[in-house]
Design a protein around this motif. Structure first.
Motif, PDB file in Angstrom:
ATOM      1  N   LEU A  58      -5.641  -6.732   3.927  1.00  0.00           N
ATOM      2  CA  LEU A  58      -5.079  -5.547   4.572  1.00  0.00           C
ATOM      3  C   LEU A  58      -3.717  -5.881   5.177  1.00  0.00           C
ATOM      4  O   LEU A  58      -2.741  -5.146   4.988  1.00  0.00           O
ATOM      5  CB  LEU A  58      -6.043  -5.054   5.656  1.00  0.00           C
ATOM      6  CG  LEU A  58      -5.742  -3.723   6.305  1.00  0.00           C
ATOM      7  CD1 LEU A  58      -6.007  -2.591   5.322  1.00  0.00           C
ATOM      8  CD2 LEU A  58      -6.602  -3.530   7.546  1.00  0.00           C
ATOM      9  N   ALA A  81      -1.132  -6.591   2.422  1.00  0.00           N
ATOM     10  CA  ALA A  81      -0.802  -5.391   1.646  1.00  0.00           C
ATOM     11  C   ALA A  81       0.066  -4.409   2.427  1.00  0.00           C
ATOM     12  O   ALA A  81       0.916  -3.729   1.847  1.00  0.00           O
ATOM     13  CB  ALA A  81      -2.090  -4.696   1.180  1.00  0.00           C
ATOM     14  N   PHE A  82      -0.140  -4.318   3.749  1.00  0.00           N
ATOM     15  CA  PHE A  82       0.491  -3.231   4.496  1.00  0.00           C
ATOM     16  C   PHE A  82       1.423  -3.660   5.621  1.00  0.00           C
ATOM     17  O   PHE A  82       2.007  -2.812   6.288  1.00  0.00           O
ATOM     18  CB  PHE A  82      -0.596  -2.303   5.068  1.00  0.00           C
ATOM     19  CG  PHE A  82      -1.394  -1.617   4.001  1.00  0.00           C
ATOM     20  CD1 PHE A  82      -0.818  -0.662   3.171  1.00  0.00           C
ATOM     21  CD2 PHE A  82      -2.740  -1.932   3.820  1.00  0.00           C
ATOM     22  CE1 PHE A  82      -1.562  -0.035   2.191  1.00  0.00           C
ATOM     23  CE2 PHE A  82      -3.484  -1.310   2.842  1.00  0.00           C
ATOM     24  CZ  PHE A  82      -2.897  -0.351   2.016  1.00  0.00           C
ATOM     25  N   TYR A  83       1.592  -4.958   5.822  1.00  0.00           N
ATOM     26  CA  TYR A  83       2.431  -5.415   6.935  1.00  0.00           C
ATOM     27  C   TYR A  83       3.831  -4.803   6.881  1.00  0.00           C
ATOM     28  O   TYR A  83       4.299  -4.225   7.861  1.00  0.00           O
ATOM     29  CB  TYR A  83       2.533  -6.947   6.967  1.00  0.00           C
ATOM     30  CG  TYR A  83       3.460  -7.423   8.060  1.00  0.00           C
ATOM     31  CD1 TYR A  83       2.992  -7.612   9.349  1.00  0.00           C
ATOM     32  CD2 TYR A  83       4.822  -7.650   7.811  1.00  0.00           C
ATOM     33  CE1 TYR A  83       3.833  -8.022  10.369  1.00  0.00           C
ATOM     34  CE2 TYR A  83       5.678  -8.047   8.822  1.00  0.00           C
ATOM     35  CZ  TYR A  83       5.177  -8.226  10.096  1.00  0.00           C
ATOM     36  OH  TYR A  83       6.019  -8.613  11.117  1.00  0.00           O
ATOM     37  N   GLN A 130       5.006  -2.215   5.317  1.00  0.00           N
ATOM     38  CA  GLN A 130       5.045  -0.757   5.447  1.00  0.00           C
ATOM     39  C   GLN A 130       4.852  -0.322   6.903  1.00  0.00           C
ATOM     40  O   GLN A 130       5.540   0.576   7.380  1.00  0.00           O
ATOM     41  CB  GLN A 130       3.997  -0.122   4.541  1.00  0.00           C
ATOM     42  CG  GLN A 130       4.366  -0.271   3.057  1.00  0.00           C
ATOM     43  CD  GLN A 130       3.216   0.106   2.151  1.00  0.00           C
ATOM     44  OE1 GLN A 130       2.141  -0.490   2.249  1.00  0.00           O
ATOM     45  NE2 GLN A 130       3.454   1.079   1.285  1.00  0.00           N
ATOM     46  N   VAL A 131       3.924  -0.968   7.587  1.00  0.00           N
ATOM     47  CA  VAL A 131       3.707  -0.645   8.996  1.00  0.00           C
ATOM     48  C   VAL A 131       4.935  -1.062   9.813  1.00  0.00           C
ATOM     49  O   VAL A 131       5.418  -0.306  10.668  1.00  0.00           O
ATOM     50  CB  VAL A 131       2.420  -1.321   9.532  1.00  0.00           C
ATOM     51  CG1 VAL A 131       2.290  -1.147  11.038  1.00  0.00           C
ATOM     52  CG2 VAL A 131       1.193  -0.776   8.814  1.00  0.00           C
ATOM     53  N   THR A 144       3.692  -4.156  15.446  1.00  0.00           N
ATOM     54  CA  THR A 144       3.004  -4.370  14.163  1.00  0.00           C
ATOM     55  C   THR A 144       1.881  -5.387  14.340  1.00  0.00           C
ATOM     56  O   THR A 144       0.765  -5.183  13.840  1.00  0.00           O
ATOM     57  CB  THR A 144       3.997  -4.841  13.071  1.00  0.00           C
ATOM     58  OG1 THR A 144       5.012  -3.840  12.920  1.00  0.00           O
ATOM     59  CG2 THR A 144       3.302  -5.051  11.744  1.00  0.00           C
ATOM     60  N   GLU A 149      -5.910   3.564   3.940  1.00  0.00           N
ATOM     61  CA  GLU A 149      -5.760   2.485   4.915  1.00  0.00           C
ATOM     62  C   GLU A 149      -4.392   2.526   5.586  1.00  0.00           C
ATOM     63  O   GLU A 149      -4.276   2.313   6.789  1.00  0.00           O
ATOM     64  CB  GLU A 149      -5.975   1.134   4.231  1.00  0.00           C
ATOM     65  CG  GLU A 149      -7.406   0.929   3.764  1.00  0.00           C
ATOM     66  CD  GLU A 149      -7.551  -0.266   2.841  1.00  0.00           C
ATOM     67  OE1 GLU A 149      -6.650  -0.497   2.001  1.00  0.00           O
ATOM     68  OE2 GLU A 149      -8.567  -0.962   2.958  1.00  0.00           O
ATOM     69  N   LEU A 150      -3.346   2.819   4.810  1.00  0.00           N
ATOM     70  CA  LEU A 150      -2.008   2.883   5.383  1.00  0.00           C
ATOM     71  C   LEU A 150      -1.915   4.019   6.402  1.00  0.00           C
ATOM     72  O   LEU A 150      -1.324   3.854   7.465  1.00  0.00           O
ATOM     73  CB  LEU A 150      -0.948   3.054   4.285  1.00  0.00           C
ATOM     74  CG  LEU A 150       0.497   3.129   4.782  1.00  0.00           C
ATOM     75  CD1 LEU A 150       0.864   1.867   5.558  1.00  0.00           C
ATOM     76  CD2 LEU A 150       1.444   3.349   3.625  1.00  0.00           C
ATOM     77  N   CYS A 195      -0.941   3.443  10.223  1.00  0.00           N
ATOM     78  CA  CYS A 195       0.222   4.133  10.800  1.00  0.00           C
ATOM     79  C   CYS A 195      -0.179   4.980  12.002  1.00  0.00           C
ATOM     80  O   CYS A 195       0.598   5.123  12.952  1.00  0.00           O
ATOM     81  CB  CYS A 195       0.938   4.968   9.746  1.00  0.00           C
ATOM     82  SG  CYS A 195       1.890   3.944   8.597  1.00  0.00           S
TER      83      CYS A 195
END
Length: 161
Positions: free
Chosen positions: A6, A9-11, A13-14, A32, A52-53, A57
């Protein structure tokens, strides 16, 4: 849930989302990290109806708002300390003290009593609120309104606070 996947994958973007909100790389990075920490320790993982994103967010936005509120409280506390110090300096000046007491004598209630309790009685806003059976916020607002009234009247007489 595999939090390492997680995170990987999303660091970014967050982080990018928080950069958009804050405009500050340090703040975005700190929040973050906090977002992923909160996600990891939550007992209620994201709802399957949203991705998840989206979940991350939402945590990011709420964490950012909390941080903004905390910073605002610190800034207000600094302003209050400065205002109180300025008032204390004025009270050390005998002529200004007499003028403040004259203005206080004519000041309407509850401003007069709240100001006196805060400045001369050195009571907290919480205690002042309790005396009046009101909230701490009410005491804080009433005190600041009293200060503004005193300041306005002193400026009318040629004295700056």
């Amino acid at each position: 849930m595999d939090f390492e996947k997680l995170y990987n994958a999303f660091y970014m973007q967050v982080y990018s989302y928080l950069m958009t909100l804050s405009g500050n790389p340090h703040t975005a990075e700190e929040i973050t990290q906090e977002v992923f920490f909160k996600a990891m320790k939550t007992k209620h993982p994201y709802r399957s109806s949203s991705g998840e994103l989206t979940w991350l967010c939402a945590i990011a936005k709420n964490t950012y708002i909390d941080e903004c509120r905390k910073q605002a409280r610190f800034q207000n506390a600094d302003r209050e300390l400065t205002d109180d110090r300025n008032m204390e300096k004025l009270l050390e000046d005998e002529g200004a003290t007499l003028q403040i007491h004259r203005i206080l004598h004519k000041l309407e209630e509850p401003y007069k009593e709240v100001f006196q309790l805060r400045v001369f009685g050195e009571l907290s806003f919480r205690k002042i609120g309790q005396i009046f059976d009101k909230t701490e916020a009410w005491a804080r607002v009433t005190y600041h309104r009293a200060r503004l009234k005193i300041k306005e009247r002193m400026e009318e007489h040629g004295t700056e606070i």
